[in-house]
Scaffold this active site. Structure first.
Site, short mmCIF file in Angstrom:
data_model
loop_
_atom_site.label_atom_id
_atom_site.label_comp_id
_atom_site.label_asym_id
_atom_site.label_seq_id
_atom_site.Cartn_x
_atom_site.Cartn_y
_atom_site.Cartn_z
N GLY A 127 57.00 50.65 31.18
CA GLY A 127 56.12 51.76 30.91
C GLY A 127 54.84 51.63 31.72
O GLY A 127 54.57 50.60 32.34
N GLY A 128 54.06 52.70 31.74
CA GLY A 128 52.76 52.65 32.40
C GLY A 128 52.79 53.16 33.82
O GLY A 128 53.81 53.63 34.33
N THR B 264 50.06 48.98 38.84
CA THR B 264 49.17 47.83 38.74
C THR B 264 49.46 46.87 39.88
O THR B 264 50.37 47.10 40.69
CB THR B 264 49.31 47.12 37.38
OG1 THR B 264 48.21 46.21 37.21
CG2 THR B 264 50.62 46.35 37.25
N TYR B 265 48.69 45.81 39.94
CA TYR B 265 48.82 44.80 40.98
C TYR B 265 49.08 43.45 40.35
O TYR B 265 48.49 43.09 39.33
CB TYR B 265 47.54 44.73 41.82
CG TYR B 265 47.48 43.55 42.77
CD1 TYR B 265 48.28 43.53 43.91
CD2 TYR B 265 46.65 42.46 42.52
CE1 TYR B 265 48.24 42.44 44.78
CE2 TYR B 265 46.60 41.39 43.39
CZ TYR B 265 47.40 41.38 44.51
OH TYR B 265 47.37 40.30 45.36
N HIS B 266 50.00 42.70 40.96
CA HIS B 266 50.23 41.30 40.59
C HIS B 266 49.97 40.45 41.82
O HIS B 266 50.32 40.83 42.94
CB HIS B 266 51.66 41.06 40.11
CG HIS B 266 52.03 41.80 38.87
ND1 HIS B 266 51.32 41.70 37.70
CD2 HIS B 266 53.04 42.68 38.62
CE1 HIS B 266 51.89 42.46 36.78
NE2 HIS B 266 52.93 43.06 37.32
N SER C 116 46.59 43.80 31.80
CA SER C 116 47.40 45.02 31.78
C SER C 116 48.69 44.78 31.01
O SER C 116 49.27 43.69 31.10
CB SER C 116 47.73 45.47 33.20
OG SER C 116 46.56 45.73 33.93
N GLY D 183 55.84 42.79 30.16
CA GLY D 183 54.88 42.14 29.27
C GLY D 183 53.43 42.38 29.65
O GLY D 183 53.02 43.51 29.88
N CYS E 163 46.36 51.49 36.65
CA CYS E 163 46.93 52.11 35.46
C CYS E 163 46.70 53.63 35.44
O CYS E 163 46.69 54.25 34.38
CB CYS E 163 46.38 51.46 34.20
SG CYS E 163 46.69 49.68 34.16
#
Length: 208
Positions: free
Chosen positions: A71-72, A75-77, A138, A151, A169
Protein backbone atom coordinates in the site's frame (compact mmCIF):
# COMPACT_ATOMS: atom_id res chain seq x y z
CA UNK A 1 -1.22 -16.99 22.27
CA UNK A 2 2.02 -15.06 22.48
CA UNK A 3 3.46 -13.24 19.53
CA UNK A 4 6.82 -14.97 19.41
CA UNK A 5 8.26 -14.50 15.91
CA UNK A 6 11.47 -15.83 14.43
CA UNK A 7 13.85 -12.89 13.94
CA UNK A 8 16.05 -12.86 10.84
CA UNK A 9 18.86 -10.33 10.42
CA UNK A 10 19.39 -10.36 6.66
CA UNK A 11 21.94 -7.57 6.22
CA UNK A 12 21.99 -5.59 2.97
CA UNK A 13 19.89 -7.19 0.25
CA UNK A 14 18.39 -6.04 -3.07
CA UNK A 15 14.82 -4.85 -2.68
CA UNK A 16 13.34 -7.04 -5.41
CA UNK A 17 14.97 -10.20 -4.04
CA UNK A 18 13.48 -9.63 -0.58
CA UNK A 19 10.07 -8.70 -2.01
CA UNK A 20 9.95 -11.91 -4.04
CA UNK A 21 11.11 -13.92 -1.01
CA UNK A 22 8.32 -12.39 1.12
CA UNK A 23 5.74 -13.31 -1.52
CA UNK A 24 7.06 -16.87 -1.72
CA UNK A 25 7.09 -17.23 2.07
CA UNK A 26 3.51 -15.93 2.31
CA UNK A 27 2.25 -18.22 -0.44
CA UNK A 28 3.96 -21.30 1.00
CA UNK A 29 3.11 -20.86 4.66
CA UNK A 30 0.52 -23.06 6.35
CA UNK A 31 -1.66 -22.63 9.44
CA UNK A 32 1.20 -23.67 11.75
CA UNK A 33 4.03 -21.76 10.06
CA UNK A 34 5.73 -19.55 12.68
CA UNK A 35 5.58 -15.81 12.15
CA UNK A 36 8.84 -14.12 11.22
CA UNK A 37 10.34 -10.63 11.33
CA UNK A 38 12.92 -9.82 8.69
CA UNK A 39 15.38 -6.98 9.26
CA UNK A 40 17.18 -5.66 6.23
CA UNK A 41 18.92 -2.72 4.58
CA UNK A 42 18.44 -2.11 0.87
CA UNK A 43 20.74 -0.58 -1.74
CA UNK A 44 19.30 2.70 -3.09
CA UNK A 45 15.84 2.19 -4.61
CA UNK A 46 12.58 4.06 -5.02
CA UNK A 47 9.47 1.92 -4.52
CA UNK A 48 6.04 2.80 -5.82
CA UNK A 49 3.02 1.32 -4.02
CA UNK A 50 -0.08 -0.13 -5.67
CA UNK A 51 -1.82 3.25 -5.57
CA UNK A 52 1.33 5.19 -6.35
CA UNK A 53 1.19 7.92 -8.96
CA UNK A 54 4.19 8.21 -11.30
CA UNK A 55 4.06 12.02 -11.09
CA UNK A 56 5.35 11.73 -7.51
CA UNK A 57 8.64 10.48 -8.98
CA UNK A 58 10.14 13.89 -9.71
CA UNK A 59 13.68 13.01 -10.79
CA UNK A 60 14.70 9.42 -9.99
CA UNK A 61 17.88 9.74 -12.05
CA UNK A 62 20.19 6.76 -11.64
CA UNK A 63 18.27 5.27 -8.69
CA UNK A 64 16.10 2.34 -9.84
CA UNK A 65 12.32 2.42 -9.42
CA UNK A 66 10.38 -0.70 -8.47
CA UNK A 67 6.59 -0.80 -8.76
CA UNK A 68 5.59 -3.04 -5.88
CA UNK A 69 2.42 -4.47 -4.33
CA UNK A 70 2.41 -2.73 -0.95
CA UNK A 71 0.00 0.00 0.00
CA UNK A 72 0.95 3.66 -0.16
CA UNK A 73 2.69 5.93 -2.62
CA UNK A 74 6.40 6.39 -3.31
CA UNK A 75 9.29 6.16 -0.87
CA UNK A 76 13.04 5.69 -0.83
CA UNK A 77 15.13 2.91 0.69
CA UNK A 78 18.89 3.08 1.09
CA UNK A 79 21.85 2.08 3.25
CA UNK A 80 21.56 3.44 6.77
CA UNK A 81 17.84 2.70 7.01
CA UNK A 82 16.42 -0.25 8.94
CA UNK A 83 13.51 -1.95 7.21
CA UNK A 84 11.39 -4.26 9.36
CA UNK A 85 9.16 -6.73 7.53
CA UNK A 86 6.55 -8.47 9.75
CA UNK A 87 5.50 -11.76 8.13
CA UNK A 88 2.51 -12.34 10.37
CA UNK A 89 -0.53 -14.61 10.12
CA UNK A 90 -3.14 -11.99 11.04
CA UNK A 91 -6.05 -14.42 10.90
CA UNK A 92 -4.40 -16.78 13.37
CA UNK A 93 -3.75 -13.92 15.78
CA UNK A 94 -7.14 -12.34 15.06
CA UNK A 95 -5.54 -9.04 14.21
CA UNK A 96 -6.73 -6.47 11.71
CA UNK A 97 -4.29 -4.77 9.38
CA UNK A 98 -4.99 -1.44 11.13
CA UNK A 99 -3.90 -3.03 14.43
CA UNK A 100 -0.59 -4.07 12.88
CA UNK A 101 0.00 -0.64 11.32
CA UNK A 102 -0.70 1.01 14.68
CA UNK A 103 1.65 -1.42 16.45
CA UNK A 104 4.46 -0.66 13.97
CA UNK A 105 3.97 3.07 14.44
CA UNK A 106 3.73 2.79 18.23
CA UNK A 107 6.88 0.67 18.41
CA UNK A 108 8.75 3.40 16.52
CA UNK A 109 7.31 6.15 18.73
CA UNK A 110 8.45 4.27 21.85
CA UNK A 111 11.92 3.69 20.39
CA UNK A 112 12.23 7.42 19.77
CA UNK A 113 10.89 8.22 23.25
CA UNK A 114 13.68 6.09 24.69
CA UNK A 115 16.04 8.54 22.95
CA UNK A 116 14.17 11.61 24.20
CA UNK A 117 12.69 12.35 20.78
CA UNK A 118 8.99 13.21 20.73
CA UNK A 119 7.21 11.62 17.78
CA UNK A 120 3.72 10.71 16.65
CA UNK A 121 1.78 8.99 13.85
CA UNK A 122 -0.61 10.83 11.55
CA UNK A 123 -4.08 9.57 10.66
CA UNK A 124 -3.95 11.17 7.21
CA UNK A 125 -0.48 9.89 6.28
CA UNK A 126 0.69 6.59 7.82
CA UNK A 127 4.16 6.68 9.32
CA UNK A 128 5.94 8.40 12.19
CA UNK A 129 6.82 12.11 12.44
CA UNK A 130 8.98 14.10 14.85
CA UNK A 131 7.74 17.29 16.50
CA UNK A 132 9.02 19.48 13.63
CA UNK A 133 6.68 17.60 11.28
CA UNK A 134 9.49 15.80 9.45
CA UNK A 135 8.89 12.15 8.64
CA UNK A 136 11.29 9.64 10.17
CA UNK A 137 9.58 6.32 9.34
CA UNK A 138 7.34 5.10 6.52
CA UNK A 139 4.78 2.28 6.64
CA UNK A 140 3.36 0.19 3.83
CA UNK A 141 1.81 -3.28 4.09
CA UNK A 142 0.25 -5.97 1.94
CA UNK A 143 -2.06 -8.69 3.23
CA UNK A 144 -2.50 -11.88 1.22
CA UNK A 145 -4.19 -15.08 2.37
CA UNK A 146 -4.69 -13.36 5.73
CA UNK A 147 -0.95 -12.82 6.19
CA UNK A 148 1.09 -9.63 6.12
CA UNK A 149 4.29 -8.67 4.40
CA UNK A 150 6.16 -5.44 3.59
CA UNK A 151 6.41 -3.25 6.72
CA UNK A 152 8.12 -0.17 8.17
CA UNK A 153 11.31 1.70 7.24
CA UNK A 154 13.07 3.77 9.91
CA UNK A 155 15.68 6.32 8.85
CA UNK A 156 18.74 5.78 11.04
CA UNK A 157 21.77 7.36 9.36
CA UNK A 158 21.26 7.55 5.60
CA UNK A 159 21.71 10.05 2.82
CA UNK A 160 18.41 11.96 2.81
CA UNK A 161 19.09 13.73 -0.50
CA UNK A 162 17.20 11.16 -2.65
CA UNK A 163 13.96 12.07 -0.86
CA UNK A 164 14.17 15.43 -2.69
CA UNK A 165 13.76 13.52 -5.96
CA UNK A 166 10.25 12.40 -5.00
CA UNK A 167 7.14 13.60 -3.22
CA UNK A 168 7.57 11.36 -0.16
CA UNK A 169 4.45 9.24 0.30
CA UNK A 170 2.73 11.51 -2.24
CA UNK A 171 3.20 14.77 -0.32
CA UNK A 172 5.02 17.56 -2.14
CA UNK A 173 7.69 19.22 -0.04
CA UNK A 174 7.37 16.81 2.90
CA UNK A 175 10.44 17.12 5.14
CA UNK A 176 12.27 13.90 5.99
CA UNK A 177 14.65 13.30 8.88
CA UNK A 178 16.69 10.53 10.50
CA UNK A 179 17.95 9.51 13.91
CA UNK A 180 21.34 10.95 12.99
CA UNK A 181 19.79 14.24 11.83
CA UNK A 182 17.99 14.38 15.20
CA UNK A 183 21.34 14.11 16.97
CA UNK A 184 21.48 10.40 17.79
CA UNK A 185 24.54 8.20 17.30
CA UNK A 186 23.03 4.73 16.86
CA UNK A 187 23.78 1.89 14.46
CA UNK A 188 21.26 0.28 12.15
CA UNK A 189 21.65 -2.98 14.11
CA UNK A 190 20.97 -1.26 17.43
CA UNK A 191 17.91 0.51 16.02
CA UNK A 192 16.64 -2.74 14.50
CA UNK A 193 16.94 -4.63 17.78
CA UNK A 194 15.13 -1.89 19.68
CA UNK A 195 12.37 -1.71 17.07
CA UNK A 196 11.78 -5.47 17.28
CA UNK A 197 11.69 -5.34 21.07
CA UNK A 198 9.08 -2.61 21.06
CA UNK A 199 6.98 -4.28 18.34
CA UNK A 200 6.86 -7.55 20.24
CA UNK A 201 5.90 -5.57 23.33
CA UNK A 202 3.12 -3.79 21.40
CA UNK A 203 1.61 -7.01 20.11
CA UNK A 204 2.34 -8.88 23.33
CA UNK A 205 -0.05 -11.66 24.19
CA UNK A 206 -2.68 -11.88 21.49
CA UNK A 207 -5.96 -13.56 22.32
CA UNK A 208 -6.97 -16.15 19.74
Amino acid sequence: MFFDPIIRQLGRQPYRDIWEAMQAFTDARGPDTPDEIWLVEHPPVFTLGRNGKPEHLLDPGDIPVVATDRGGQVTYHGPGQVVLYPLVDLRRLRLGVRHLVSALEAATVHLLADCDIAAHPRADAPGVYVSSGAKIASVGLRVRRGCSYHGIALNVDLDLAPFARINPCGYAGMAVTSLAREGLDVTVKEAAEALVRHLVGELGEVKS
